[in-house]
Each structure stands twice: as structure tokens, then as C-alpha cells.
Design an enzyme around this catalytic site. Structure first.
Site, PDB file in Angstrom:
ATOM      1  CE1 TYR A 286      -3.052  -3.002   0.095  1.00  0.00           C
ATOM      2  CE2 TYR A 286      -4.280  -1.798   1.739  1.00  0.00           C
ATOM      3  CZ  TYR A 286      -4.177  -2.859   0.869  1.00  0.00           C
ATOM      4  OH  TYR A 286      -5.204  -3.763   0.765  1.00  0.00           O
TER       5      TYR A 286
ATOM      6  CE  LYS B  35       1.339 -17.697  -0.098  1.00  0.00           C
ATOM      7  NZ  LYS B  35       0.476 -18.870   0.119  1.00  0.00           N
TER       8      LYS B  35
ATOM      9  CG  ASP C 198      -2.149 -19.807   2.033  1.00  0.00           C
ATOM     10  OD1 ASP C 198      -1.297 -19.207   2.705  1.00  0.00           O
ATOM     11  OD2 ASP C 198      -1.842 -20.669   1.208  1.00  0.00           O
TER      12      ASP C 198
ATOM     13  CG  ASP D  57      -7.677  -3.786   3.330  1.00  0.00           C
ATOM     14  OD1 ASP D  57      -8.749  -3.675   3.948  1.00  0.00           O
ATOM     15  OD2 ASP D  57      -7.446  -3.196   2.256  1.00  0.00           O
TER      16      ASP D  57
END
Ligand code: NAD
Length: 338
Positions: A123, A175, A209, A233
Site C-alpha cells: 500500500y 506468506k 492462507d 485489510d
């Protein structure tokens, strides 16, 4: 003495849910004064600038913002003013509590907190098109930025939050299996900081995930979760879904010298102007502001009234299966504080 805060009613459903919130704050005896300012589409229409300098000056002066949602044009136009405000004031920690207030939903007794890094990651807005063979938009690139400084302060914030609030565990979602540099650095820092809190707060790391799956299957295995900007988010909305949806999810954006409180949800253009939005997330965001400035008694009165309203189920808004308007819900909350 009343505390002055900067008030940004926002776009779409913002002005109405903020108005409902102000009536409730007043009824609860909150000692607040408001410096009303504009931002987002409302400011574009009024002064052709989505983030006017007067709004920034006011926030610098008061150190506190209560904000409704702001609209960001999709794909084109100005960049998110929500992101701009978080960056402008270095509001690096988004604190997003997810608590069951209304029985009979998918789960009972959910009590989780998501801590989202608010200033780095994808972002940061470093992105561009790459032209090839006459197509100026043949490809596009976005850069994910993770700094050791940024990772350390958000993970530390999560642990300090856990200690201060008697929480048992911090889960770090990442991740690093795929994004070995950016997420790998974040994960290294996570483990490094966790060592400082050994014996005080449990720590685990989990791939993002799998975290999403476990949150849906068994949310009770979590307590405080910390993660980078975009993962936070996305999972904020998922977690709001555990307790009745976006209308129930408040947030605080915390920096060293300024704090901004707003609902997790957006300006909901699909229901703007209909007087049917659920103001609970906006009201609970105001409660977080009251806690932050030492007016926890007023916050407590409001939370008790909201719980009673939601449990008795007589004035629910449509997102919760009722037919009440935003204003009717607010009146019902006010009535319960008399
Ligand atoms: P949204 O959160 O506005 O709405 C998603 C869905 O949830 C819609 O169906 C909406 O009607 C519903 N919803 C949201 N809040 C609700 C409430 N209080 N009561 C009842 N239903 C509610 O997300 P979106 O439609 O993807 O985004 C709309 C705009 O909001 C976009 O411009 C986006 O950029 C902006 N946005 C702003 C913020 C913020 O101000 N912090 C956050 C997210 C999105």
C-alpha cells in the site's frame, strides 16, 4: 474538561452514521467538542482537494480524529485518502477488535483482535505500468516494501497490546514461503521480537492462507493476530463476518502523536442515502476513542446499551436481519442509556 477532536463525517453512509454516533456520545455524557472537517469525495466537491490542508492542520492540533468512511475511486482518480491519512500521521498500527455482541450468529463469544501494519507493504503506492509493443499498459508492477523498523514496531505493538490487555497469544500471519525476502524479513523480525516476550505471551507463526481457513473453521484457537498491510485489510473483513458483518467492526489507527478512529467498512454507496446502514461499527470506533483518552466510563455505558439493543433484537438494522433504520437504532441505544 471537554476534549476537542477532529470530526470527519466522510462520504456515502458516513454523515448519517456519524450523526447517529454524535447523538449517542452526547447521551452517554462523553466530554468531547468537535472540530468538523472534510476529506474524500465531500472535499473534492467542496474545495477540489480530497485532503485539504485545513483538515490536516486540525488533526495536527487535536491529535485525535473520529472519521466516517471515505470513498476512493476504483482504478482511476485520486489515491485513497484513508491510506493518505494513515501515512501522513504515521498511524502505523491498525487495531481491529472483533467481538460477538449479538447472540445467535455463526459463532458465540468471539473475542479477537487483529493488529494490521498500516504504512508499508503493497500500500505504499509504488506502482507503474510498463509499455510494450505499442501497448502502454502491457504490464503493471507494484512494489511491496517491508522495513526491519516497520516490522519490528508493529510486532512489538501486538505483543505490548497483548500484555496490556491480558491476552494469551499472538499469531503472526505471513506468506514467507513464497515472498522469501519481504515476508521472510517480516517473519525473522517476528521471531526476534517474540523472544523478548517469552514466558509472558505465547507466539505462533502461520501462513496467511491457512490462517484464513482456521479463522473460519475454529476462530477460538486465535487471540491477537498481527500481519502486514494488505493481509490485514483482507482478513479484517473476513473476521468482521464472524460477528455479524462489516456493520459490527470498529478500528483505531494509532501513531506516536495522533490517533484516528473509524469503522473497518467503507462508504457503502449501494445503501447511501437510504437511512438503513448499521451505525454500530462507527459508534464502537467512537468508544475506542473514548477509551484512548481516558473516558472509559462513557464508552462502557454505550457498549452496554448497544449490547442490550442487539440482544433484545427489537430494533435491528437490515444487515442483522431487522427492519430498523439507522436513526431508529440510534434512538434505541440512546433510550437505553436514560
Ligand atoms: P463497503 O465496506 O463500503 O461495503 C461492502 C458491503 O458491506 C456493501 O454491500 C455495503 O452495503 C455493506 N456495508 C458496509 N458497511 C455497512 C453498514 N455500516 N451497514 C450495513 N451494511 C454495510 O465496501 P466497498 O463497497 O468495497 O467500498 C465502497 C467505498 O468505500 C470504496 O470507495 C472504498 O474505497 C471505500 N472504503 C473506505 C474505507 C475507509 O474509509 N476506511 C474502507 C473500505 C472501503
Amino acid at each position: 474538561m471537554a476534549k476537542t477532536i477532529t470530526l470527519i463525517p466522510g462520504d456515502g453512509i458516513g454523515p448519517r452514521i456519524v450523526d447517529a454516533t454524535l447523538r449517542i456520545l452526547d447521551a452517554a455524557g462523553a466530554e468531547l467538542e468537535y472540530d468538523r472537517q472534510i476529506a474524500g469525495m465531500a472535499a473534492v466537491q467542496e474545495v477540489a482537494n480530497p485532503l485539504p490542508p485545513e483538515t490536516i492542520d486540525s488533526a495536527e492540533r487535536t491529535g485525535l480524529i473520529l472519521k466516517g468512511p471515505l470513498t476512493t475511486p476504483v482504478g482511476v482518480g485520486f489515491r485513497s485518502i484513508n491510506v493518505a491519512l494513515r501515512k501522513e500521521f504515521d498511524l502505523y498500527a491498525a487495531v481491529r477488535p472483533v467481538v460477538t455482541l449479538m447472540p445467535g450468529g455463526r459463532y458465540e463469544d468471539i473475542d479477537l483482535v487483529l493488529i494490521r501494519e498500516n504504512t508499508e507493504g503493497l500500500y505504499v503506492g509504488v506502482e507503474h505500468y510498463i509499455g510494450m509493443q505499442g501497448d502502454p499498459k502491457a504490464a503493471a508492477e507494484s512494489v511491496m516494501i517491508v522495513t526491519r523498523f516497520g516490522a519490528r514496531r508493529i510486532v512489538r505493538y501486538a505483543f505490548d497490546y497483548a500484555v496490556a490487555n491480558g491476552r494469551r497469544k499472538v499469531t503472526f500471519a505471513h506468506k514467507a514461503n513464497i515472498l522469501k525476502y519481504t515476508q521472510g524479513l517480516f517473519l525473522d523480525v517476528g521471531h526476534e521480537v517474540a523472544k523478548e516476550y517469552e514466558g509472558q505471551v505465547e507466539f505462533e507463526d502461520m501462513i496467511i492462507d491457512a490462517t484464513a481457513m482456521h479463522l473460519v473453521m475454529n476462530p477460538y484457537r486465535f487471540d491477537v493476530l498481527v500481519m502486514e498491510n494488505m493481509f490485514g485489510d483482507i482478513l479484517s473483513d473476513l473476521m468482521a463476518g464472524l460477528v455479524g458483518g462489516l456493520g459490527m467492526a470498529p478500528s483505531g489507527n494509532i501513531g506516536e502523536r495522533l490517533a484516528m478512529f473509524e469503522p473497518v467498512h467503507g462508504s457503502a454507496p449501494d445503501i447511501a442515502g437510504l437511512n438503513i446502514a448499521n451505525p454500530t461499527a462507527q459508534i464502537l470506533s467512537a468508544c475506542m476513542l473514548l477509551d484512548h483518552i481516558g473516558q472509559a466510563d462513557a464508552a462502557g455505558r454505550i457498549r452496554t446499551a448497544i449490547r442490550s439493543c442487539l440482544r433484545e433484537c427489537d430494533t435491528l438494522t437490515r444487515d442483522l436481519g431487522g427492519t430498523a433504520s439507522t436513526d431508529e437504532f440510534a434512538r434505541s441505544v440512546v433510550g437505553r442509556m436514560r
